[in-house]
Scaffold this active site. Structure first.
Site, short mmCIF file in Angstrom:
data_model
loop_
_atom_site.label_atom_id
_atom_site.label_comp_id
_atom_site.label_asym_id
_atom_site.label_seq_id
_atom_site.Cartn_x
_atom_site.Cartn_y
_atom_site.Cartn_z
N SER A 117 0.83 -1.21 0.00
CA SER A 117 0.00 0.00 0.00
C SER A 117 0.86 1.25 0.00
O SER A 117 1.62 1.49 -0.94
CB SER A 117 -0.97 -0.06 1.19
OG SER A 117 -2.02 0.86 1.03
N ASP A 127 -10.30 -3.76 -5.15
CA ASP A 127 -9.50 -2.78 -4.45
C ASP A 127 -9.56 -1.44 -5.19
O ASP A 127 -9.36 -1.42 -6.41
CB ASP A 127 -8.05 -3.29 -4.38
CG ASP A 127 -7.11 -2.42 -3.58
OD1 ASP A 127 -7.49 -1.30 -3.18
OD2 ASP A 127 -5.97 -2.86 -3.35
N HIS A 163 -8.34 -4.96 -0.33
CA HIS A 163 -7.10 -4.27 0.05
C HIS A 163 -6.61 -4.73 1.42
O HIS A 163 -7.39 -4.87 2.35
CB HIS A 163 -7.33 -2.76 0.05
CG HIS A 163 -6.09 -1.96 0.20
ND1 HIS A 163 -5.20 -1.78 -0.84
CD2 HIS A 163 -5.55 -1.30 1.26
CE1 HIS A 163 -4.19 -1.04 -0.42
NE2 HIS A 163 -4.37 -0.74 0.85
#
Length: 319
Positions: free
Chosen positions: A165, A259, A289
């Site tokens: 991320s 996501d 996610h």
């Protein structure tokens, strides 16, 4: 446009997200940042599964010219054998939350399955420390890893960098910074569902805008805190805009299907491929996610992904 993106979720993922929705909890952007950080720590600890045992774990604080408090790191040895490869890991959390604790089970698992030493770094977080503080810490920690690999028992010729991320964002930005400064690149870089286009303009941002673990509004909040007026068109902030793709090292990319960040991950892969860079990518079907932190929710999917990740890393390090 996907007609009903919810139908793409694996059953266990859908059940978990339905449960989250039923809690009707306030969004991250609607609570104090200290509470958001505490909630993330608790969720990671509760849902991350039983931590894999390590031969040795050590916490240190690295000195830094740009960070008077130093940079906390956690070092993982799954075995005490000498000359293991080394991975510097950069945690996710939108540059606002997350720590070496939230990603402890992730690092243990990668270290064990890949047979590498991991140096997990805890960079400064926004909004207290906006860009470029976190990236400065990442740069300093990378240089420390190169200089100290041998003293850790690692093979100094086998060093990689990766993150998930926001950690994927910082990983990708670091590649371009190293190229610009003509400094040593890692053997490869690992990106797990990275946030690399902070304009938040891709189609998947809107397709998965609500109820898919991280929302568009939360992403906007994270970006605002991190950039604080800096342009999202700066490639150091949005590495999808890097001018140096043709010089990047090979990439290993784990992309989540359901996501908001799905599309930019695919665009990054395409840019690297078009520039002639070797990319190995897995699109994890039915996942949301940050799922790699929640092995208790999706054991089959996380097992498959950790196995794939470790095999790809071993492959590149064996060349």
């Amino acid at each position: 446009m996907i007609q009903d993106p919810w139908t793409l979720l694996a059953p266990e993922a859908a059940a978990f997200l339905e449960h989250l929705k039923s809690l009707n909890a306030p969004h991250t952007e609607d609570i104090p940042i200290a509470v958001a950080r505490m909630n993330y720590e608790k969720a990671s600890r509760t849902l991350g599964g039983i931590p894999v045992s390590m031969a040795r774990i050590e916490d240190r604080v690295l000195s830094s010219a740009t960070n008077k408090d130093g940079i906390p790191v956690r070092i993982y040895w799954s075995t005490l054998e000498q000359d293991q490869p080394l991975l510097m890991f950069i945690h996710g959390g939108g540059w606002n939350v997350g720590s070496i604790n939230t990603h402890d089970t992730v690092c243990r698992r990668i270290a064990k399955e890949t047979g590498c030493i991991i140096v997990s770094i805890e960079y400064r977080l926004a909004p207290e420390h906006p860009y470029p503080a976190g990236l400065e810490d990442v740069q300093a920690a990378y240089q420390w890893c190169l200089l100290n690999a041998e003293s850790l028992g690692a093979d100094s010729t086998k060093v990689a960098v990766g993150g998930d991320s926001a950690g994927g964002n910082l990983t990708a930005s670091l590649m371009s910074l190293l190229i610009e400064k003509n400094e040593r690149l890692p053997d490869f870089h690992v990106l797990m569902y990275p946030c690399i286009d902070l304009s938040l303009s891709s189609e998947s941002i809107n397709t998965y805008a609500k109820n898919f673990f991280i929302s568009k509004s939360t992403l906007e909040y994270f970006v605002k805190n991190y950039t604080q007026g800096q342009s999202v068109n700066d490639w150091k902030i949005s590495p999808l805009l890097s001018p140096y793709f043709d010089k990047y090292p090979p990439a290993i990319m784990l992309t989540t299907e359901c996501d908001p960040l799905h599309d930019e991950s695919m665009q990054y892969k395409d840019k690297l491929t078009q520039a002639g860079v070797a990319v190995s990518q897995k699109v994890a079907k039915g996942t949301f996610h940050a799922y790699m932190q929640f092995t208790d929710i999706m054991p089959k999917h996380t097992d498959e992904s950790y196995t794939w990740l470790s095999l790809e890393m071993k492959k590149l390090w064996s060349k």
